[in-house]
Every structure is written in C-alpha cells, then in structure tokens.
Design a protein around this motif. Structure first.
Motif, PDB file in Angstrom:
ATOM      1  N   MET A   1      28.703 -67.509 -39.137  1.00  0.00           N
ATOM      2  CA  MET A   1      28.861 -68.643 -38.851  1.00  0.00           C
ATOM      3  C   MET A   1      29.603 -68.777 -37.470  1.00  0.00           C
ATOM      4  O   MET A   1      30.444 -67.823 -37.200  1.00  0.00           O
TER       5      MET A   1
ATOM      6  N   ASP B   1      31.951 -71.392 -36.527  1.00  0.00           N
ATOM      7  CA  ASP B   1      32.943 -71.851 -36.808  1.00  0.00           C
ATOM      8  C   ASP B   1      33.810 -71.418 -38.111  1.00  0.00           C
ATOM      9  O   ASP B   1      33.215 -71.000 -39.164  1.00  0.00           O
ATOM     10  N   GLU B   2      35.140 -71.478 -38.204  1.00  0.00           N
ATOM     11  CA  GLU B   2      35.990 -71.196 -39.251  1.00  0.00           C
ATOM     12  C   GLU B   2      35.805 -71.941 -40.569  1.00  0.00           C
ATOM     13  O   GLU B   2      35.864 -71.244 -41.774  1.00  0.00           O
ATOM     14  N   ALA B   3      35.208 -73.068 -40.569  1.00  0.00           N
ATOM     15  CA  ALA B   3      35.124 -73.774 -41.672  1.00  0.00           C
ATOM     16  C   ALA B   3      33.585 -73.288 -42.234  1.00  0.00           C
ATOM     17  O   ALA B   3      33.280 -73.733 -43.449  1.00  0.00           O
ATOM     18  N   GLY B   4      32.619 -72.689 -41.523  1.00  0.00           N
ATOM     19  CA  GLY B   4      31.622 -72.205 -42.133  1.00  0.00           C
ATOM     20  C   GLY B   4      30.472 -73.045 -42.228  1.00  0.00           C
ATOM     21  O   GLY B   4      29.729 -72.999 -43.259  1.00  0.00           O
ATOM     22  N   LYS B   5      30.466 -74.244 -41.260  1.00  0.00           N
ATOM     23  CA  LYS B   5      29.482 -75.040 -41.404  1.00  0.00           C
ATOM     24  C   LYS B   5      28.237 -75.142 -40.646  1.00  0.00           C
ATOM     25  O   LYS B   5      27.208 -75.611 -40.430  1.00  0.00           O
ATOM     26  N   THR B   6      28.627 -74.247 -39.275  1.00  0.00           N
ATOM     27  CA  THR B   6      27.791 -74.266 -38.094  1.00  0.00           C
ATOM     28  C   THR B   6      27.155 -72.758 -37.995  1.00  0.00           C
ATOM     29  O   THR B   6      28.179 -71.835 -37.443  1.00  0.00           O
ATOM     30  N   PRO B   7      25.855 -72.546 -38.107  1.00  0.00           N
ATOM     31  CA  PRO B   7      25.395 -71.151 -37.992  1.00  0.00           C
ATOM     32  C   PRO B   7      25.546 -70.646 -36.608  1.00  0.00           C
ATOM     33  O   PRO B   7      25.439 -71.529 -35.644  1.00  0.00           O
TER      34      PRO B   7
END
Length: 333
Positions: free
Chosen positions: A51, A53-59
């Motif tokens: 990912m 981003d740190e949030a793990g939402k954007t590959p």
C-alpha cells in the motif's frame, strides 16, 4: 527475448521485482495498469498487497522496466518438497528465494536464505517450486518436474572431477561472502582436500595484508571450469543475458541499452544498478549444469537453472520491524 506486449497487457496479472530498500530480492503480485509501448519499455503496475498510505487503503503504483516484471509462475496442485530443493517462500506478501534445509512434521519445511544465512520455518502452502522466467518460458516447466534435488543435479561425477578439477587447473569460483556474492572469480586448483572440497588460489583477489594471492577452501558446488572462448561474440543484442567483468569478477546482468562504439548499458537486477561496459568486458551468460555449458534459452528440460549473480542479500524478516512468529536459526559455518 519474449515479447513484453504479449505478457504485460493492460489488466494482466504479473509478479514484480521491486527496487526499493527492504523489498529488493522478492517478487510481489500486481496488475499492469499501463503496458509498454513502442516509445517506452516502461510499465505502470499496481501492487496487490503493498500500500502507498499508512491507512492501507491505496494500493502502491510504480513505473518499472519490463525486466522487473514476469507473469505469475505455475504451481503444482500437490507439491512435495525435499532437502536441498530450490523454493520460493511467501513472507510479508512477497516471494523470497531459498533452499529447503529440512523437511519437518506436517509438511513444514525449514528454508535457508543464502544472502543473509538465515533459516525460517514455513508451511507447505507458503512454499512453491522456484522457477526462472527465461525467454518467455518457465524453467523448470511445470509438465516435466523432476524429483531429483538441485544439489544432486549440480554435483559432478567422479570422472568429471578428475578430468575438470585436477591440481593446477584454471577454474572459476563463486563465494558466499558479503560483497562477493553472485560473481565468479578466476582461480587455480592447488589441491584436492576431500571428495568434494578443494584448496584454490585466486588469480586477482589478494589476502588481507596484500602479501600474496588469496587462498581458501571451496566445495565442488562453488567451482566450475573456465568458460570456453565460444562465449565471445561480435555483438550483443538488447536483453541478452551476459556476464560483465567488474572488480575482477564476472557478474550476470542484462543488456538494457546498446550504445555506440560497441559499448553497452548492463542492468543488474539484484542491486538495481545500471553500468556501462565495453564489448571486451562482456561475454554471453551460460550456466554450468550437469557437466555442460547451457545457454539460458536451452535449459527448459533441466530441473532448474542457477542465477548465482542474482543472490539475494535482503532478509525476508527485514521488511518490517515486528518479529515474526517463526523459528529462526543462524546457519553455522
């Protein structure tokens, strides 16, 4: 060389060899977002599990050279692993090359990673047979899997040892020491110590105090005859696999750009470096397998082929700071 447009179309599933620190040496699943074109051999890919981003939402997406991509390798429906077999181990969303050192209960295996001399345990579902993507084909191919181990396949016969590795013979030797992994160095056999171990003296490497050429013991799997003169060609083609003479050793790479006056840019995947070489410092890459010199495009019927210059120096456990719930042993020399 395989046509990249055939395998890396928009939407195609691929495996990606990342060049970022901490990820180098592993293969990651991804998808082609923008394929190569006639104007550019670069490919835009999107990782499946990594990912941005740190949030793990954007590959994560990257623009990479086609030499860093390959199709997903085939897998056996019911694989069985054995001692000394070359495998890929799945760890932290990537596949890392290693060697099975012990088959444990319930199909678990202890896998050794050469670059860091570390050993980790993996379940059978976390392993696959190691394969190389060579000229548009997988080596070894799925349909002709052999059960012989890679170590046994690479061990020469007694007659070959006598004929090829007698005292005074000029050979090439590979080393597992940091800074030398993946290269072959010219040496002379001084003496045969045991059945499969020799005392060798390097032709160019010096000892620590620079008083003489370096001598050390080497086992038979780290020694090969000097390649014949037939490896010398009039010119090299784009994407040819070559050995490049650098720092007194021969390192495997790929011709990435053809320059003027018989000069070439060579890309080294293991270190993500691209360097310029003159024609006389290059030779076609071949592997010494089962007593024969084999071109990469002709190894399809062999159990595997070793790319020693692609030795991984990155530890699978270095990707994250958290300690995995796995058994870790340091291999003793």
């Amino acid at each position: 060389m395989a046509d990249p447009n055939k395998y890396f179309r928009k939407g195609s599933e691929v495996e990606i060899s990342s060049n970022d620190e901490g990820f180098r040496g592993a293969w990651y699943a991804g998808t082609v977002i923008r394929p190569p074109s006639a104007r550019s051999k670069k490919v835009l890919v999107q990782y499946r599990a990594l990912m941005a981003d740190e949030a793990g939402k954007t590959p994560l997406q990257e623009t990479l050279d086609v030499v860093q991509l390959r199709p997903p390798p085939p897998r056996e429906a019911h694989p069985r692993f054995e001692f000394s077999q070359e495998v890929d181990a799945r760890y932290n969303d990537g596949w890392w090359e290693g060697v099975v050192m012990e088959v444990l209960e319930d199909g678990r295996c202890s896998v050794f990673f050469r670059g860091t001399r570390e050993q980790l345990e993996f379940g059978a579902s976390e392993l696959r047979v190691h394969r190389e993507w060579v000229n548009g084909s997988w080596v070894p191919p799925l349909e002709v899997e052999e059960t012989v181990s890679i170590v046994e396949k690479m061990k020469p016969s007694k007659k070959m040892v006598k004929d090829k590795f007698s005292k005074g013979t000029l050979v090439e030797v590979s080393s597992d020491e940091d800074g030398f992994q993946g290269a072959w160095f010219a040496a002379t056999i001084i003496d045969q110590l045991t059945k499969n171990k020799f005392l060798i003296e390097y032709k160019t490497l010096r000892n620590d105090d620079d008083t003489d050429f370096l001598r050390e013991e080497a086992d038979i799997l780290h020694i090969r005859p000097c390649p014949p003169d037939t490896f010398v060609v009039d010119s090299f083609n784009l994407h040819d696999e070559v050995d490049a003479l650098y720092n007194d050793g021969w390192w495997v790479g790929v011709i990435s750009t053809i320059l003027k006056r018989k000069r070439y840019l060579v890309y080294f995947r293991g270190t993500n470096e691209e360097m310029e070489f003159k024609h006389s410092d290059l030779r076609l890459h071949k592997d010494w397998i089962d007593g024969k010199w084999i071109m990469a495009s002709r190894v399809h019927n062999l159990v595997t082929h070793l790319h020693l210059s692609k030795m991984r120096e990155v530890s699978p456990k270095s990707l994250h700071s958290s300690t995995p719930d796995l058994k870790l042993n340091l291999m003793m020399d």
